[in-house]
Scaffold this active site. Structure first.
Site, PDB file in Angstrom:
ATOM      1  N   HIS B  61      30.675   1.923 -24.072  1.00 39.36           N
ATOM      2  CA  HIS B  61      29.451   2.735 -23.363  1.00 39.36           C
ATOM      3  C   HIS B  61      30.269   2.230 -21.646  1.00 39.36           C
ATOM      4  O   HIS B  61      28.536   1.517 -21.684  1.00 39.36           O
ATOM      5  CB  HIS B  61      28.590   2.074 -24.383  1.00 39.36           C
ATOM      6  CG  HIS B  61      27.094   2.929 -23.586  1.00 39.36           C
ATOM      7  ND1 HIS B  61      25.655   3.134 -24.286  1.00 39.36           N
ATOM      8  CD2 HIS B  61      26.526   4.085 -22.643  1.00 39.36           C
ATOM      9  CE1 HIS B  61      25.038   4.399 -23.810  1.00 39.36           C
ATOM     10  NE2 HIS B  61      26.223   4.288 -21.975  1.00 39.36           N
ATOM     11  N   HIS B  63      29.971   4.423 -17.440  1.00 34.19           N
ATOM     12  CA  HIS B  63      29.336   5.101 -17.074  1.00 34.19           C
ATOM     13  C   HIS B  63      30.637   5.415 -15.948  1.00 34.19           C
ATOM     14  O   HIS B  63      29.807   4.462 -14.713  1.00 34.19           O
ATOM     15  CB  HIS B  63      28.542   5.632 -16.352  1.00 34.19           C
ATOM     16  CG  HIS B  63      26.980   5.604 -17.174  1.00 34.19           C
ATOM     17  ND1 HIS B  63      26.594   6.533 -18.117  1.00 34.19           N
ATOM     18  CD2 HIS B  63      26.507   4.805 -18.354  1.00 34.19           C
ATOM     19  CE1 HIS B  63      26.619   6.951 -19.373  1.00 34.19           C
ATOM     20  NE2 HIS B  63      26.028   5.481 -19.301  1.00 34.19           N
ATOM     21  N   ARG B  65      31.326   7.723 -14.006  1.00 31.37           N
ATOM     22  CA  ARG B  65      30.990   8.296 -13.045  1.00 31.37           C
ATOM     23  C   ARG B  65      32.167   9.734 -12.841  1.00 31.37           C
ATOM     24  O   ARG B  65      31.875  10.733 -12.327  1.00 31.37           O
ATOM     25  CB  ARG B  65      30.353   8.218 -11.714  1.00 31.37           C
ATOM     26  CG  ARG B  65      29.781   7.009 -12.122  1.00 31.37           C
ATOM     27  CD  ARG B  65      28.482   7.641 -12.486  1.00 31.37           C
ATOM     28  NE  ARG B  65      27.159   6.749 -12.828  1.00 31.37           N
ATOM     29  CZ  ARG B  65      26.387   6.334 -13.949  1.00 31.37           C
ATOM     30  NH1 ARG B  65      26.097   7.778 -14.649  1.00 31.37           N
ATOM     31  NH2 ARG B  65      25.179   5.991 -13.686  1.00 31.37           N
ATOM     32  N   ASN B  95      27.724  11.855 -19.211  1.00 33.90           N
ATOM     33  CA  ASN B  95      26.996  12.229 -18.465  1.00 33.90           C
ATOM     34  C   ASN B  95      26.951  12.618 -17.179  1.00 33.90           C
ATOM     35  O   ASN B  95      26.529  12.265 -16.193  1.00 33.90           O
ATOM     36  CB  ASN B  95      25.969  12.328 -19.005  1.00 33.90           C
ATOM     37  CG  ASN B  95      26.129  10.450 -18.654  1.00 33.90           C
ATOM     38  OD1 ASN B  95      27.091   9.678 -18.523  1.00 33.90           O
ATOM     39  ND2 ASN B  95      24.904  10.166 -17.857  1.00 33.90           N
ATOM     40  N   HIS B 179      21.469   8.156 -27.952  1.00 32.60           N
ATOM     41  CA  HIS B 179      20.794   7.810 -27.215  1.00 32.60           C
ATOM     42  C   HIS B 179      19.356   8.165 -27.985  1.00 32.60           C
ATOM     43  O   HIS B 179      18.895   9.158 -27.588  1.00 32.60           O
ATOM     44  CB  HIS B 179      21.048   8.192 -25.372  1.00 32.60           C
ATOM     45  CG  HIS B 179      20.216   8.051 -24.417  1.00 32.60           C
ATOM     46  ND1 HIS B 179      20.401   7.689 -22.889  1.00 32.60           N
ATOM     47  CD2 HIS B 179      18.335   7.857 -24.493  1.00 32.60           C
ATOM     48  CE1 HIS B 179      19.091   6.674 -22.864  1.00 32.60           C
ATOM     49  NE2 HIS B 179      18.503   6.945 -23.261  1.00 32.60           N
ATOM     50  N   ASN B 278      17.476   1.946 -18.255  1.00 29.96           N
ATOM     51  CA  ASN B 278      17.100   3.154 -19.447  1.00 29.96           C
ATOM     52  C   ASN B 278      18.300   3.055 -21.148  1.00 29.96           C
ATOM     53  O   ASN B 278      18.915   3.296 -20.455  1.00 29.96           O
ATOM     54  CB  ASN B 278      15.978   5.111 -19.404  1.00 29.96           C
ATOM     55  CG  ASN B 278      16.278   5.471 -20.384  1.00 29.96           C
ATOM     56  OD1 ASN B 278      16.046   4.638 -21.160  1.00 29.96           O
ATOM     57  ND2 ASN B 278      16.635   6.765 -20.431  1.00 29.96           N
ATOM     58  N   ASP B 305      26.447  -0.190 -21.230  1.00 26.74           N
ATOM     59  CA  ASP B 305      25.768   0.548 -20.326  1.00 26.74           C
ATOM     60  C   ASP B 305      26.045  -0.134 -18.760  1.00 26.74           C
ATOM     61  O   ASP B 305      25.454   1.191 -18.608  1.00 26.74           O
ATOM     62  CB  ASP B 305      24.758   0.876 -20.801  1.00 26.74           C
ATOM     63  CG  ASP B 305      23.836   1.437 -20.341  1.00 26.74           C
ATOM     64  OD1 ASP B 305      24.575   3.286 -19.834  1.00 26.74           O
ATOM     65  OD2 ASP B 305      22.587   2.403 -20.467  1.00 26.74           O
ATOM     66  N   HIS B 309      25.054   2.762  -9.219  1.00 25.08           N
ATOM     67  CA  HIS B 309      24.993   4.107  -8.713  1.00 25.08           C
ATOM     68  C   HIS B 309      24.747   3.353  -7.231  1.00 25.08           C
ATOM     69  O   HIS B 309      24.345   2.383  -7.213  1.00 25.08           O
ATOM     70  CB  HIS B 309      23.201   3.872  -9.129  1.00 25.08           C
ATOM     71  CG  HIS B 309      22.831   4.428 -10.196  1.00 25.08           C
ATOM     72  ND1 HIS B 309      23.235   5.670 -10.581  1.00 25.08           N
ATOM     73  CD2 HIS B 309      22.518   3.797 -11.295  1.00 25.08           C
ATOM     74  CE1 HIS B 309      22.205   6.248 -11.405  1.00 25.08           C
ATOM     75  NE2 HIS B 309      21.976   5.135 -12.335  1.00 25.08           N
ATOM     76  N   GLY B 324      19.843   2.347 -14.321  1.00 22.12           N
ATOM     77  CA  GLY B 324      20.843   1.569 -14.905  1.00 22.12           C
ATOM     78  C   GLY B 324      21.690   1.222 -13.856  1.00 22.12           C
ATOM     79  O   GLY B 324      21.572   0.163 -12.723  1.00 22.12           O
TER      80      GLY B 324
END
Lengths: 306, 428
Positions: B61, B63, B65, B95, B179, B278, B305, B309, B324
């Protein structure tokens, strides 16, 4: 006292007492023919208001001017935030112009804490989202003490939308620090989901609470709460939690009514109740200026109070 | 990498057990494992004295990006962070912008993955546009090797859609991952609902928002017979639900993130949005339950996760900042220090447990034995280091552990025999 006023919790009972004592001298200044002292001459105070507020902004501005500080105003409608400038850039830009204090009002909880991390100037929280409004709590304490004397063992009810109220959070801290007992009166949907650690009692029966209290503080009821389905209708809210004319009769003879303003007459408080002598709403506004003078004095001035 | 490489002096920890052994790698494959292998002439020697030599870690998991949010992270920067954290394979969440919901975006990510510092396996979206209404073309994505599908960032709200997705996926041999978040209960929330959110004046999401969807999905697993994986479970109630579902014979797996066993909602008291994530940071009882779940096999994997950012986004007011936090470079150290589990169990949660869930067990997380691909990491369990955000390999800086002293750090990482990290430094 720290260089900022972010939360009533920063002050503690002693800090609150000190500010209320100082406020006495600024009430005296405000009653002079020329209500102005040179205490903060050469200091600059900027109001950074990201949310509509007439009374709090003007109250701080009056306080700063009576202390002879230079004042600057930054309000969202006229400013560069509409051009996409970030909060941090705005704050850092203002500080670069040379400011000694930043008065912050923002619709998001916690913004004054963020601002305080970015600037060396003193930061005063003038209301952050649904969190705190410490100068309102100080002026509420000052106003209550004028009417009731000491708050030790006094009983105060805070009625209405506690969940979304920054005034309620700061007042709970301030009143209980000064020894008062606080009861929150609201439908469960307008209370915070958890009251763990809050030194309060809770009631859903305003009629039962009113005869027992020395003061009742009525919170503003926002019309949006109905569309959010937190109450079925404003009419039902008024019927169950409004300080109507009939309900106000349940109050003891010396009991005081506070409201942080602006009032929705006919919703949380009946018009004629708001105008009763026991209502100190106008007195709250007058004291607000003196309290904010005391806060700015304590944060910015060196030397004795006038 | 063509050539010979000897990992010398370490203690090998893999699914077959723990033993003192050197590992000789030839042409990217483990050629020999033994107590005292002498380096062939010309072979590169990596010192592993005092270190653990383990199969590379696998993150279910992250991200990364790309495409679309390259200011926060790229496959290059994210995979470098992963390699530094000991990972040799990462499942990249879909995502992105555009989302990974069709074959062409899968191909784009795979193309970027070809030069990454670790294997990157894109997860696909369950529904088109992650909108929760129409099924994404899972078969065409599965044909490109996608094994895990999720609308992560949001749960699939409609029970009928989720049922169809599970039925359809079971015919493809792929796994759906949820999720768990009931949108109605979580509406407008930025924190865990409880004492802290109430005091801080920020709307919270109750633990039940997660547990409600989890309970629904367990019922759907029973109904459809499909297998399912649950992402970043964070509450005591969720751990209990999975425990009883497994006892009841359902084919479910679950993961937890390091921040959910190391931090609580109290961190948000400073209104520093680096602590906004989250699912949100929960209460101490939840932290204890997640640890217990990782210890007793209820939870099968630790997943980061990792959610980078840019600083300007995180400097917005708390209720406007995106949720995040970074995770790839700190997960191993936190797991070793905070879980109080034997190192073999910690590595099972970080390596071979998640490898099996992602269907990567033939490449990653397997035993370090002759003939296996040399995907491995060398961990110095006693190395002490301080998390300095500006020194992390991620393009972003949003670690909640800034300034924290951690123990245990990756020294070397091998990707198919290539030393992509040597002595804590990325090699590409």
């Amino acid at each position: 006292m720290t260089a900022n006023l972010l939360s009533i919790a920063d002050l503690g009972a002693e800090g609150i007492e000190e500010l209320l004592r100082l406020t006495d001298s600024f009430v005296e200044v405000s009653e002079r023919r020329i209500p102005k002292v040179p205490t903060l001459r050469g200091r600059t105070v900027v109001s950074l208001f990201y949310e509509e507020s007439t009374r709090t902004r003007l109250s701080f501005e009056a306080a700063a001017k009576r202390l002879s500080a230079d004042t600057m105003n930054f309000s969202v409608a006229t400013a560069s935030v509409t051009k996409g400038e970030s909060l941090r850039d705005t704050v850092v830009t203002l500080e670069a112009m040379g400011v000694d204090a930043v008065i912050v009002r923002h619709a998001s909880a916690g913004v004054p804490w963020q601002v305080a991390r970015w600037v060396d100037a003193s930061v005063v929280n003038a209301g952050d989202g649904c969190h705190e409004h410490p100068t309102q709590a100080l002026l509420d304490c000052y106003t209550l003490r004028q009417r009731l004397g000491s708050l030790v063992d006094r009983r105060i009810a805070i009625v209405g939308d506690v969940k979304h109220s920054r005034v309620a959070r700061s007042d709970v801290l301030a009143y209980t620090a000064l020894g008062a007992h606080v009861t929150l009166v609201a439908p469960p949907t307008l209370l915070p989901p958890s009251l763990e650690g809050w030194p309060v009692e809770v009631s859903h029966d305003l009629d039962a609470v009113l005869p027992k209290v020395d003061a009742v503080e009525v919170l503003r009821m926002q019309k949006e709460r109905q569309t959010e389905a937190l109450v079925p209708s404003l009419r039902e809210y008024t019927a169950t939690y409004g300080l109507t004319r009939d309900r106000a009769r349940l109050l003891g003879d010396d009991a005081v009514i506070l409201h942080p303003g602006p009032m929705n007459r006919g919703v949380e408080i009946a018009a004629e109740v708001a105008d009763q002598p026991r209502s100190v709403v106008t007195r709250q506004v007058a004291n607000g200026v003196a309290v904010r003078m005391a806060v700015l004095f304590l944060l910015l001035a060196s030397g004795a109070a006038p | 990498m063509i050539g010979e490489l000897l990992v010398q002096g370490g203690t090998v920890v893999d699914p077959t057990g723990t033993r003192r052994a050197d590992i000789l790698v030839v042409d990217g494959v483990v050629a020999a494992v033994g107590e005292a292998i002498s380096a062939p002439a010309g072979a590169r020697v990596l010192d592993a004295g005092g270190c653990l030599v383990a199969p590379g870690l696998v993150d279910l998991h992250a991200h990364l990006r790309q495409p679309g949010m390259e200011e926060a992270e790229t496959l290059e920067s994210g995979s470098r962070a992963a390699a530094l954290g000991g990972y040799t394979a990462v499942v990249a969440m879909p995502n992105t912008d555009p989302p990974v919901d069709c074959a062409s975006v899968v191909r784009d990510v795979l193309e970027l993955a070809a030069t990454a510092c670790c294997d990157v396996h894109p997860a696909g979206a369950i529904t088109q546009g992650r909108a929760g209404t129409r099924l994404a073309p899972m078969a065409e994505m599965a044909a490109l090797g996608v094994r895990l599908f999720t609308d992560d960032g949001a749960g699939v709200q409609d029970s009928g859609v989720m049922r169809r997705a599970l039925e359809y996926a079971s015919g493809l041999g792929v796994t759906l991952a949820q999720h768990c978040e009931d949108a109605g209960l979580a509406a407008g929330a930025h924190l865990h609902e409880g004492a802290w959110s109430s005091w801080l004046g920020i709307p919270g999401m109750p633990a039940e928002a997660e547990e409600l969807m989890l309970a629904r999905d367990l019922a759907l697993c029973r109904l459809t017979g499909a297998a399912m994986h649950f992402l970043h479970l964070s509450t005591a109630g969720s751990v209990a639900l999975v425990r009883s579902a497994k006892a009841g014979g359902l084919r479910v797996t679950a993961e937890a993130a390091p921040h959910h066993f190391t931090l609580t909602a109290a961190c948000a008291a400073s209104y520093d949005s680096v602590f906004k994530v989250n699912p949100p940071l929960r209460d101490d009882a939840d932290v204890q339950a997640v640890k217990a779940g990782l210890g007793d096999g209820t939870l099968d994997a630790i997943a980061t996760d990792h959610a980078p950012h840019p600083q300007e986004a995180k400097e917005a007011p708390f209720d406007q900042a995106p949720p995040g936090m970074l995770g790839l470079e700190t997960a191993l150290s936190l797991a070793l220090a905070e879980l109080q589990l034997p190192v073999e169990e910690v590595l099972a949660l970080l390596s071979w447990g998640p490898a099996a869930i992602a269907g990567l067990e033939h490449e990653h997380g397997g035993p370090l034995t002759e003939g296996r691909p040399a995907n491995a990491c060398v961990i110095d369990p006693s190395a002490s280091w301080v998390v300095e955000p500006e020194r992390l390999a991620s393009r972003s800086r949003n670690t909640p552990y800034a300034g924290r002293r951690l123990t245990g750090r990756v020294r070397h990482t091998l990707l198919r025999g290539e030393p992509v990290v040597v002595d804590g430094e990325a090699q590409r």
